[in-house]
Design a protein around this motif. Structure first.
Motif, short mmCIF file in Angstrom:
data_model
loop_
_atom_site.label_atom_id
_atom_site.label_comp_id
_atom_site.label_asym_id
_atom_site.label_seq_id
_atom_site.Cartn_x
_atom_site.Cartn_y
_atom_site.Cartn_z
N VAL A 157 -5.99 7.21 2.34
CA VAL A 157 -5.73 8.30 1.39
C VAL A 157 -6.99 9.04 0.98
CG1 VAL A 157 -3.66 7.22 0.46
CG2 VAL A 157 -5.87 6.68 -0.55
N GLY A 158 -8.13 8.68 1.50
CA GLY A 158 -9.36 9.40 1.15
C GLY A 158 -10.57 8.72 1.75
N GLY A 159 -11.69 9.44 1.72
CA GLY A 159 -12.95 8.90 2.21
C GLY A 159 -13.13 9.17 3.69
N GLY A 160 -14.07 8.42 4.29
CA GLY A 160 -14.40 8.61 5.69
C GLY A 160 -15.70 9.37 5.86
N LEU A 161 -16.14 9.53 7.11
CA LEU A 161 -17.38 10.24 7.45
C LEU A 161 -18.57 9.64 6.70
CD1 LEU A 161 -16.11 13.94 7.43
CD2 LEU A 161 -16.39 12.41 9.38
N GLY A 162 -18.70 8.32 6.75
CA GLY A 162 -19.81 7.64 6.12
C GLY A 162 -19.57 7.26 4.67
N GLU A 163 -18.52 7.76 4.03
CA GLU A 163 -18.21 7.41 2.66
C GLU A 163 -17.25 6.23 2.61
OE1 GLU A 163 -16.57 10.84 0.85
OE2 GLU A 163 -18.39 12.06 1.04
N GLN A 164 -17.04 5.73 1.39
CA GLN A 164 -16.06 4.66 1.22
C GLN A 164 -14.66 5.16 1.58
OE1 GLN A 164 -16.42 3.11 -2.80
NE2 GLN A 164 -17.40 1.27 -1.99
N ILE A 165 -13.89 4.30 2.24
CA ILE A 165 -12.53 4.63 2.65
C ILE A 165 -11.57 4.03 1.62
CG2 ILE A 165 -10.80 4.40 4.46
CD1 ILE A 165 -13.09 4.02 6.44
N GLN A 166 -10.67 4.88 1.08
CA GLN A 166 -9.66 4.38 0.15
C GLN A 166 -8.35 4.19 0.91
OE1 GLN A 166 -8.68 6.81 -3.25
NE2 GLN A 166 -8.10 5.03 -4.45
N VAL A 167 -7.78 3.03 0.75
CA VAL A 167 -6.56 2.65 1.48
C VAL A 167 -5.53 2.17 0.48
CG1 VAL A 167 -5.60 1.17 3.29
CG2 VAL A 167 -7.97 1.95 3.45
N VAL A 168 -4.28 2.58 0.67
CA VAL A 168 -3.18 2.03 -0.11
C VAL A 168 -2.39 1.09 0.79
CG1 VAL A 168 -1.72 4.05 0.40
CG2 VAL A 168 -1.12 2.53 -1.48
N ILE A 169 -2.21 -0.13 0.32
CA ILE A 169 -1.47 -1.17 1.05
C ILE A 169 -0.18 -1.42 0.28
CG2 ILE A 169 -1.48 -3.54 1.89
CD1 ILE A 169 -4.53 -3.39 1.95
N VAL A 170 0.96 -1.34 0.96
CA VAL A 170 2.26 -1.61 0.34
C VAL A 170 2.93 -2.74 1.10
CG1 VAL A 170 2.54 0.73 -0.51
CG2 VAL A 170 3.42 0.15 1.72
N ALA A 171 3.65 -3.57 0.38
CA ALA A 171 4.34 -4.71 0.98
C ALA A 171 5.62 -4.98 0.23
CB ALA A 171 3.44 -5.96 0.97
N ILE A 172 6.61 -5.52 0.93
CA ILE A 172 7.90 -5.87 0.33
C ILE A 172 8.35 -7.18 0.95
CG2 ILE A 172 9.18 -4.50 2.04
CD1 ILE A 172 11.26 -3.94 -0.11
N LYS A 173 9.01 -8.01 0.12
CA LYS A 173 9.52 -9.28 0.64
C LYS A 173 10.53 -9.01 1.75
CE LYS A 173 8.90 -12.90 -0.66
NZ LYS A 173 9.45 -13.60 -1.81
N ARG A 174 10.39 -9.78 2.83
CA ARG A 174 11.22 -9.55 4.01
C ARG A 174 12.70 -9.78 3.71
NH1 ARG A 174 9.22 -12.08 9.59
NH2 ARG A 174 7.60 -10.55 9.08
N ASP A 175 13.03 -10.79 2.90
CA ASP A 175 14.45 -11.07 2.63
C ASP A 175 15.09 -9.95 1.82
OD1 ASP A 175 12.92 -11.57 0.44
OD2 ASP A 175 13.81 -13.51 -0.05
N LEU A 176 14.35 -9.38 0.82
CA LEU A 176 14.89 -8.27 0.05
C LEU A 176 15.09 -7.04 0.92
CD1 LEU A 176 15.73 -6.92 -2.58
CD2 LEU A 176 13.32 -6.51 -3.08
N LEU A 177 14.14 -6.78 1.81
CA LEU A 177 14.25 -5.62 2.70
C LEU A 177 15.43 -5.80 3.66
CD1 LEU A 177 13.11 -2.96 3.77
CD2 LEU A 177 11.58 -4.28 5.23
N ASP A 178 15.63 -7.00 4.18
CA ASP A 178 16.76 -7.24 5.09
C ASP A 178 18.09 -7.04 4.37
OD1 ASP A 178 15.09 -7.76 7.21
OD2 ASP A 178 15.09 -9.93 6.91
N GLU A 179 18.19 -7.51 3.11
CA GLU A 179 19.44 -7.33 2.37
C GLU A 179 19.72 -5.85 2.12
OE1 GLU A 179 19.26 -9.58 -1.19
OE2 GLU A 179 19.02 -11.51 -0.20
#
Length: 590
Positions: free
Chosen positions: A126-148
């Motif tokens: 979501v931002g940064g790069g070219l020698g600067e700090q890279i900002q990353v958003v990580i999202v996760a969801i429980k597999r059983d809830l997603l399957d339901e």
């Protein structure tokens, strides 16, 4: 000429299910039809059920909406609510593109509070790069809830194409609807259970969820009037508005005035949380103060909500219109569009995923959907392979008399390919050795990234488990082998540190070397006020720290970890204490 493709989007909100149909025409988006349904009340609790949790009722509601919109089947892009997804923003140093995936996978294992094999996760730069700090958003969801959730959606005949997050869909819709805004904008999605706060400015994006929404107003009304949640919800919809500040004439009906004051009180709590979010965003993300605020979500439509936030923030306030650059077809319910436009942001953002390149393209597809998509991509190759086999059989039948010659030519060709494969095998072995060397080079870097978070993690664990009052920390010191580091000999003698027992450690293999020195404990000194629990408040703090993944604490023997040299008396107002904590995983000293 075939007509434009149908785009179906679905939003499984906390209390509302939204279904919409779009068409992509000449690179633009056309809203054909949509439906919004609130989930029914729970007969046991009297409160409204969460749409993403009442999955046994979701297929029936979806079929009804699909029947009204004349949708029988087709691919769908749907979003799960933000509160069912774990999201974390992390900053990484500037790295080569080849190393980013490995580092982010490592960060995901460190930040997601679930085993990595029990979740489905994705990330987005979501931002940064070219020698600067890279900002990353990580999202996760429980597999059983997603399957339901996915099973409930596909049970209706829809086929999953993209699984997004509601707040990320709002972000895509905002960037599409307001591309000209260069200043920091604050998008408030005030839902039933939570309020999603999105900070949006060029090159920077941040998200935070606040567990406060429209249901908090309903609950306050139910307590004030001593009535059921359903009756309070009806009263809120009939009489509810946010009370105005300053001198103004109250409503003639005293009950309406009480409801307005309850709504204002709840929104004042939300304003306090928003101010904390803005302070955090400016301090931790180096962002700017919002110059404009946009409102959306089901609870944002309460009367005088816009005037309330304008009074508090003194910046322009307006309702988010995701249909600003979207054409509305005549078949859509035109009378409802203007009234409910601020509720369609997620549906528009999901549709844009199939039309254009979006700034946020996270996809949390279940394993079964990924497998099906892979098979669909290979289908054309399977058909081509079947055709080749058929042609081969026909050719073999036609040229049966030349079978011996063909077999000889085939054997020669296979021999040549075999020789070529031997060369490729040698090249692969060389590449494997290079990969091993690169992994050995990356290991110290990964260790350094992990160790840099040592003190922030220690401070976060100590602070998050500290009682709200009557106790505070005045000094922290690291220990190694029972000795305090970085303090004078006099200070070390005062502590008389005795390391508490820790968990057994595996024997060191022969030939292995032990670190010269490592931080294996933390010495915490502080004060506690005169309180009803006296010294027991320190023991309670120690029990809270026992649940931390960073320390090894036996709550059955707190006297081994707690040291206090003063007995509470009536002449002193504060009493010192000392905690001697052992780290579960020692950290090598710099």
């Amino acid at each position: 000429m075939p007509g434009p493709a149908r785009l179906i989007t679905l939003n499984l909100g906390s209390q509302t299910i939204g279904l919409a149909e779009f068409r992509a025409i000449r690179g633009g988006l056309v809203l054909v039809n949509y439906r919004l349904r609130e989930t029914p009340l729970d007969p046991e609790t009297g409160q409204r059920r969460d749409a993403h949790l009442a999955l046994h009722e979701t297929p029936a509601v979806l079929r009804e909406m699909m029947h009204e919109m004349q949708i029988h089947h087709g691919p769908v892009n749907y979003a799960v609510p933000s509160q069912s997804v774990f999201a974390r923003f992390v900053k990484l140093p500037g790295l080569d593109a080849a190393k980013i995936d490995k580092i982010i996978a490592f960060e995901a294992q460190q930040n997601v509070p679930f085993p990595i094999d029990e979740i489905v996760w994705d990330y987005q730069l979501v931002g940064g790069g070219l020698g600067e700090q890279i900002q990353v958003v990580i999202v996760a969801i429980k597999r059983d809830l997603l399957d339901e959730s996915n099973n409930a959606v596909e049970e209706t005949g829809l086929r999953t194409r993209i699984v997004g997050v509601a707040s990320m869909g709002l972000y895509n819709a905002f960037r599409y609807s307001y591309p000209e805004f260069a200043e920091c904008s604050l998008l408030l999605d005030i839902g039933a259970r939570t309020t999603n706060v999105l900070f949006i400015e060029p090159g920077r994006f941040f998200l935070r969820s606040i567990p406060l929404g429209g249901s908090a107003i309903t609950a306050a009304i139910a307590r004030e009037f001593n009535e059921s949640f359903a009756a309070a919800e009806t009263r809120k919809k009939r009489d509810g508005f946010v009370g105005l500040g300053g001198a103004y004439a109250e409503p003639a009906d005293p009950n309406v005035a009480r409801v307005s004051k309850l709504a204002r009180s709840t929104m004042t709590r939300l304003h306090a949380e928003l101010m904390r979010s803005i302070t955090h965003y400016r301090a931790q993300q180096q962002g700017n103060r919002p110059a404009r605020i946009f409102l959306c979500g089901g609870s944002a439509g309460m009367p005088y909500m816009r005037e309330f936030f304008h009074e508090k923030f003194q910046v322009p306030i307006e309702f988010f219109n995701p249909l600003q650059n979207v054409t509305v077809a005549e078949s859509a319910p035109m009378q409802d569009v203007a009234r409910s436009a601020h509720l369609l942001g997620e549906l528009v953002g999901l549709a844009l995923r199939s039309v254009t390149v979006c700034p946020m393209e996270l996809n949390l597809r279940p394993v079964s959907v990924v497998r099906r998509h892979d098979l669909e991509k290979r289908r054309i190759f399977f058909i081509a392979a079947a055709a080749c086999i058929l042609l081969a059989l026909l050719g073999w039948s036609a040229y049966y008399t030349r079978a011996a010659q063909v077999a000889k030519q085939t054997a020669e060709m296979l021999g040549q390919k075999n020789d070529t494969m031997h060369l490729a095998e040698a090249q692969l072995d060389k590449l494997k050795k290079q990969i091993t060397a690169l992994d050995n080079t990356a290991t110290p870097l990964i260790t350094a990234v992990n160790d840099r978070n040592f003190w922030p993690q220690i401070l976060e664990q100590l602070n998050s488990r500290l009682p709200e009052s009557d106790i505070w920390i005045t000094e922290l010191a690291a220990t190694s082998g029972g000795k305090l580091l970085g303090v004078s000999e006099k200070r070390a003698a005062e502590s008389a540190y005795t390391p508490p027992p820790s968990t057994p450690v595996s024997p060191i293999p022969k030939g292995a070397t032990t670190p010269a020195s490592a931080i294996d404990g933390i010495n915490v000194r502080g004060l506690y006020l005169w309180n009803p629990k006296q010294q027991e408040i320190v023991v309670d703090y120690l029990r809270n720290l026992a649940n931390s993944p960073l320390f090894v604490i036996d709550v059955m023997t707190p006297d081994r970890f707690v040291k206090s040299n003063m007995v509470p008396n009536d002449t002193e107002w504060a009493f010192p204490f000392e905690l001697q904590l052992t780290l579960r995983k020692p950290v090598k000293t710099p």
